[in-house]
Design a protein around this motif. Sequence first.
Motif, PDB file in Angstrom:
ATOM      1  N   ALA A  64       5.325   1.605  -9.269  1.00 34.12           N
ATOM      2  CA  ALA A  64       4.801   3.212  -9.211  1.00 34.12           C
ATOM      3  C   ALA A  64       5.755   3.934  -9.867  1.00 34.12           C
ATOM      4  O   ALA A  64       5.404   5.097 -10.701  1.00 34.12           O
ATOM      5  N   LEU A  65       7.152   4.017  -9.673  1.00 35.11           N
ATOM      6  CA  LEU A  65       8.216   4.598 -10.449  1.00 35.11           C
ATOM      7  C   LEU A  65       7.829   4.640 -11.962  1.00 35.11           C
ATOM      8  O   LEU A  65       8.087   5.391 -12.606  1.00 35.11           O
ATOM      9  N   TRP A  66       7.582   3.519 -12.470  1.00 36.77           N
ATOM     10  CA  TRP A  66       7.117   3.104 -13.836  1.00 36.77           C
ATOM     11  C   TRP A  66       5.974   3.996 -14.197  1.00 36.77           C
ATOM     12  O   TRP A  66       6.224   4.607 -15.518  1.00 36.77           O
ATOM     13  N   LEU A  67       5.137   3.990 -13.481  1.00 30.90           N
ATOM     14  CA  LEU A  67       3.917   4.891 -13.833  1.00 30.90           C
ATOM     15  C   LEU A  67       4.380   6.245 -14.051  1.00 30.90           C
ATOM     16  O   LEU A  67       3.854   6.967 -14.826  1.00 30.90           O
ATOM     17  N   THR A  85       8.216  -5.371  -2.321  1.00 33.16           N
ATOM     18  CA  THR A  85       8.977  -4.127  -2.731  1.00 33.16           C
ATOM     19  C   THR A  85       8.689  -3.750  -4.271  1.00 33.16           C
ATOM     20  O   THR A  85       9.059  -2.526  -4.288  1.00 33.16           O
ATOM     21  N   SER A  86       8.316  -4.490  -5.044  1.00 39.55           N
ATOM     22  CA  SER A  86       8.203  -4.307  -6.351  1.00 39.55           C
ATOM     23  C   SER A  86       7.143  -2.971  -6.454  1.00 39.55           C
ATOM     24  O   SER A  86       7.108  -2.721  -7.775  1.00 39.55           O
ATOM     25  N   LEU A 125       0.904  -1.062  -0.039  1.00 39.09           N
ATOM     26  CA  LEU A 125       0.053   0.056   0.003  1.00 39.09           C
ATOM     27  C   LEU A 125       0.731   1.231   0.135  1.00 39.09           C
ATOM     28  O   LEU A 125       0.464   2.151  -0.831  1.00 39.09           O
ATOM     29  N   ASP A 126       1.861   1.294   0.708  1.00 39.88           N
ATOM     30  CA  ASP A 126       2.459   2.440   1.202  1.00 39.88           C
ATOM     31  C   ASP A 126       3.515   2.860   0.109  1.00 39.88           C
ATOM     32  O   ASP A 126       3.553   4.183  -0.250  1.00 39.88           O
ATOM     33  N   GLY A 127       4.289   1.869  -0.550  1.00 41.58           N
ATOM     34  CA  GLY A 127       5.162   1.998  -1.523  1.00 41.58           C
ATOM     35  C   GLY A 127       4.761   2.970  -2.583  1.00 41.58           C
ATOM     36  O   GLY A 127       5.015   3.975  -2.904  1.00 41.58           O
ATOM     37  N   GLU A 173      16.505   2.914  -6.031  1.00 38.60           N
ATOM     38  CA  GLU A 173      17.110   2.629  -7.338  1.00 38.60           C
ATOM     39  C   GLU A 173      16.058   1.397  -7.961  1.00 38.60           C
ATOM     40  O   GLU A 173      16.119   0.334  -7.334  1.00 38.60           O
ATOM     41  N   ARG A 174      15.506   1.684  -9.006  1.00 39.10           N
ATOM     42  CA  ARG A 174      14.666   0.769  -9.389  1.00 39.10           C
ATOM     43  C   ARG A 174      15.435  -0.400 -10.010  1.00 39.10           C
ATOM     44  O   ARG A 174      16.770  -0.404 -10.629  1.00 39.10           O
ATOM     45  N   ARG A 175      14.876  -1.872  -9.654  1.00 39.10           N
ATOM     46  CA  ARG A 175      15.715  -2.807 -10.417  1.00 39.10           C
ATOM     47  C   ARG A 175      14.974  -3.580 -11.531  1.00 39.10           C
ATOM     48  O   ARG A 175      13.783  -3.727 -11.314  1.00 39.10           O
ATOM     49  N   GLY A 176      15.550  -4.450 -12.114  1.00 36.16           N
ATOM     50  CA  GLY A 176      15.012  -5.242 -13.120  1.00 36.16           C
ATOM     51  C   GLY A 176      14.297  -4.306 -14.134  1.00 36.16           C
ATOM     52  O   GLY A 176      14.451  -3.221 -14.240  1.00 36.16           O
ATOM     53  N   THR A 177      13.912  -4.957 -15.190  1.00 34.62           N
ATOM     54  CA  THR A 177      13.152  -4.224 -16.546  1.00 34.62           C
ATOM     55  C   THR A 177      11.852  -4.236 -16.368  1.00 34.62           C
ATOM     56  O   THR A 177      11.190  -5.010 -15.786  1.00 34.62           O
TER      57      THR A 177
END
Length: 163
Positions: free
Chosen positions: A130-133, A124-125, A14-16, A153-157
């Motif tokens: 949200a960063l992708w959005l 954690t994803s 929820l919070d992320g 820092e985002r990880r993965g693609t």
Amino acid sequence: MHTVLYDGVEEQDLDGPVEVLGIIADQHGVTTFSGVEIRVRSRWSPRSADVIVVPGGGLGEGSAVEEQIGRGVLPRALAAAGITDGRSCTTHHAAKQDLRARGGRVVDGRVVDDGDLVTSGGVTSGLDLALWLVERFYGAETALFAEKVLEHERRGTVWRAGD
């Protein structure tokens, strides 16, 4: 942004996303509330939302997710909105078999973008989703700003339909 809430929701799920979108609220007019006390501002209405965040809440017998599935309200509403049937999606590794059984086309990705359905797997994803959005709607520079504020820092693609 609308967030689906229920007793037993996983806090990080929820919070992320709420925190990430809250960082850019002043710049882009996204209104979010975060913290221990959560106020419900409107009733469940999946067709009227621009973004719906559906956080997890455990898995298996006795979990909050199992209770929601048993009640049937949330699964019926999502299916009625045409959200997961036959769509590329992902979830926590422990729930992938169930998602497949419910009609989702499961992709092994941290974040899966199938147009108007964006899903993530694991607790954690949700931050990465949200960063992708933020990147998708407001650009890479704004997403990098949010990453810097969070010191994450985002990880993965991001797996995208049609790529």
